[in-house]
Design a protein around this motif. Structure first.
Motif, PDB file in Angstrom:
ATOM      1  N   LEU A 291       0.819  -0.892   0.056  1.00 27.01           N
ATOM      2  CA  LEU A 291      -0.426   0.261  -0.500  1.00 27.01           C
ATOM      3  C   LEU A 291       0.824   1.018  -0.540  1.00 27.01           C
ATOM      4  N   GLU A 292       1.733   1.153   0.814  1.00 29.54           N
ATOM      5  CA  GLU A 292       2.917   2.576   0.178  1.00 29.54           C
ATOM      6  C   GLU A 292       3.742   2.360  -0.736  1.00 29.54           C
ATOM      7  N   ASP A 293       3.331   1.145  -1.394  1.00 30.86           N
ATOM      8  CA  ASP A 293       4.487   1.553  -2.949  1.00 30.86           C
ATOM      9  C   ASP A 293       3.443   1.690  -3.565  1.00 30.86           C
ATOM     10  N   LEU A 294       2.230   1.833  -3.565  1.00 25.63           N
ATOM     11  CA  LEU A 294       1.744   2.258  -4.399  1.00 25.63           C
ATOM     12  C   LEU A 294       1.273   3.641  -4.118  1.00 25.63           C
ATOM     13  N   GLU A 295       0.996   4.104  -3.119  1.00 27.55           N
ATOM     14  CA  GLU A 295       1.085   5.508  -2.970  1.00 27.55           C
ATOM     15  C   GLU A 295       2.114   6.634  -3.139  1.00 27.55           C
ATOM     16  N   ARG A 296       3.096   5.747  -3.156  1.00 23.00           N
ATOM     17  CA  ARG A 296       4.349   6.682  -3.750  1.00 23.00           C
ATOM     18  C   ARG A 296       4.467   6.665  -4.728  1.00 23.00           C
ATOM     19  N   LYS A 297       4.314   6.051  -5.819  1.00 20.14           N
ATOM     20  CA  LYS A 297       4.121   5.442  -7.094  1.00 20.14           C
ATOM     21  C   LYS A 297       3.122   6.926  -7.789  1.00 20.14           C
ATOM     22  N   GLY A 298       2.114   7.057  -7.092  1.00 23.24           N
ATOM     23  CA  GLY A 298       1.316   7.724  -7.744  1.00 23.24           C
ATOM     24  C   GLY A 298      -0.324   7.755  -7.773  1.00 23.24           C
ATOM     25  N   LEU A 299      -0.024   5.969  -7.999  1.00 23.70           N
ATOM     26  CA  LEU A 299      -0.980   4.957  -8.433  1.00 23.70           C
ATOM     27  C   LEU A 299      -2.109   4.486  -7.956  1.00 23.70           C
ATOM     28  N   PHE A 300      -2.658   4.516  -6.425  1.00 24.73           N
ATOM     29  CA  PHE A 300      -4.337   4.752  -5.754  1.00 24.73           C
ATOM     30  C   PHE A 300      -4.036   5.677  -4.887  1.00 24.73           C
ATOM     31  N   SER A 301      -5.192   7.033  -5.010  1.00 23.45           N
ATOM     32  CA  SER A 301      -5.141   8.076  -3.919  1.00 23.45           C
ATOM     33  C   SER A 301      -5.296   7.118  -2.227  1.00 23.45           C
ATOM     34  N   LYS A 302      -5.045   7.791  -1.227  1.00 26.04           N
ATOM     35  CA  LYS A 302      -5.071   7.685   0.628  1.00 26.04           C
ATOM     36  C   LYS A 302      -6.400   6.908   0.098  1.00 26.04           C
ATOM     37  N   GLN A 303      -7.712   7.732  -0.111  1.00 30.99           N
ATOM     38  CA  GLN A 303      -8.957   7.348   0.242  1.00 30.99           C
ATOM     39  C   GLN A 303      -9.253   6.379  -1.063  1.00 30.99           C
ATOM     40  N   GLU A 304      -8.186   5.910  -1.922  1.00 32.22           N
ATOM     41  CA  GLU A 304      -9.083   4.382  -2.644  1.00 32.22           C
ATOM     42  C   GLU A 304      -8.046   3.190  -2.096  1.00 32.22           C
ATOM     43  N   LEU A 305      -7.130   3.717  -1.281  1.00 24.56           N
ATOM     44  CA  LEU A 305      -6.663   2.484  -0.426  1.00 24.56           C
ATOM     45  C   LEU A 305      -7.018   2.265   0.495  1.00 24.56           C
ATOM     46  N   ARG A 306      -8.010   3.311   1.131  1.00 23.38           N
ATOM     47  CA  ARG A 306      -9.214   3.200   2.286  1.00 23.38           C
ATOM     48  C   ARG A 306      -9.673   2.036   2.615  1.00 23.38           C
ATOM     49  N   ALA A 307     -10.124   2.821   0.959  1.00 22.09           N
ATOM     50  CA  ALA A 307     -11.459   1.393   0.243  1.00 22.09           C
ATOM     51  C   ALA A 307     -10.697  -0.174  -0.122  1.00 22.09           C
ATOM     52  N   LEU A 308      -9.699   0.260  -0.599  1.00 22.11           N
ATOM     53  CA  LEU A 308      -9.190  -1.344  -0.851  1.00 22.11           C
ATOM     54  C   LEU A 308      -9.005  -2.394   0.649  1.00 22.11           C
TER      55      LEU A 308
END
Length: 319
Positions: free
Chosen positions: A16-33
């Motif tokens: 999840l940290e890697d996805l956010e760092r790359k800009g592929l998913f937003s924080k809101q999308e990661l919370r839903a994930l």
């Protein structure tokens, strides 16, 4: 149960940290994930988790992975717009979702080993990873080893199902080019299922395919026999010009010691020697890759195996 679910969720933190760092998913999308994955994990920990629960989790992760790939593809042109091509490094988010899907399938086949459809879907997924691994994420070596073990486990769970044996033999012959392993699998399958017509038919097809592969290889190496050599000699002679023979007067003229014709003959002899040397070197390099047993088998004019003797024996046993 809650501790196990919490453990699986903690394993997702680096991804999840890697996805956010790359800009592929937003924080809101990661919370839903995370919320969706938590729900799936609890559903799998039920005492009577159905096959559909595992497959829905797999489908959801596959959709997330497809979205990640698409967003990563769209970001690549922007990263390389500065003029220099940026090297793509593999990070944890590039392979973690595939590993999670494999983990879900592993838990599924442990809980529902009797479901043949589940084994086939698991095999198809890992086989797809091995085919596409050269393009984006990881190498295919690990997936090949996993797939070999997976075929063995599927056969052990369903030894009476001819399709499992046929799939494993097809993988050995087509993907790994191991004809001996494919033949051994089919022979073991027939010992377990001697009355299966489907297995006998596939074993006959396998032997015919192996014979065809060997014949094709012999044609490529140019060791098909005397007929092939004569054909090549005729084709080679077609490239030369037939010159008229010299009469007696012309022979006398050509025998004069002016040195012109003798120098031409020496040059032609040197060229011919070079051509012969190159041909011998090429033949030596090709034959050096073959073992002594292979050379002996290729030297045989009439090989019984190439005449289809084994295939005829398989057919006689089947009928």
């Amino acid at each position: 149960m809650a501790e196990i679910v919490q453990y699986h969720l903690e394993q997702m933190v680096p991804e999840l940290e890697d996805l956010e760092r790359k800009g592929l998913f937003s924080k809101q999308e990661l919370r839903a994930l995370v919320k969706k994955r938590t729900k799936f994990e609890y559903s799998l920990k039920r005492r009577r988790a159905a096959v559909g629960d595992f497959l829905r989790y797999v489908e959801y992760e596959a959709n997330v992975n497809a979205l990640r790939r698409e967003r990563k593809r769209r970001l690549r042109p922007a990263a390389g717009s500065s003029g220099k091509k940026k090297s793509a490094t593999t990070t944890v988010s590039d392979y973690s979702i595939d590993q999670r899907i494999i983990s879900i399938f592993e838990r599924a086949v442990v809980r529902h080993s009797e479901d043949k459809r589940l084994w086939i879907q698991f095999i198809a997924f890992v086989r797809g990873l091995g085919a596409s691994s050269s393009g984006d994420d990881t190498d295919g070596g690990g997936y090949s080893r996993l797939l070999s073990r997976l075929y063995g486990r599927a056969i052990a769970a369903h030894p009476r199902d001819p399709k499992m044996w046929i799939m494993a033999a097809d993988y050995q012959l087509g993907d790994t080019a191991n004809g001996a392993a494919a033949r051994a699998l089919m022979q073991r399958a027939l010992r377990v299922n001697p009355e299966s017509r489907e297995l006998w038919a596939e074993y006959l097809r396998l032997e015919l395919l192996l014979v065809d592969k060997i014949r094709t290889r012999r044609r490529v190496l140019g060791i098909d026999g005397e007929a092939k050599k004569e054909e090549e000699e005729e084709e080679g002679d077609a490239g030369f010009i037939d010159l008229p023979e010299l009469d007696e007067h012309e022979r006398e003229e050509s025998g004069k010691p002016d040195g012109g014709d003798s120098s031409i003959a020496a040059v032609l002899a040197e060229i011919e020697e070079r051509i012969e040397t190159k041909a011998l070197l090429k033949l030596d390099s090709e034959s050096a890759e073959l073992t002594d047993e292979q050379k002996a088998a290729m030297a045989t004019a009439a090989n019984p195996y190439l005449q289809g003797v084994v295939a005829r024996i398989v057919y006689d046993q089947a009928v």
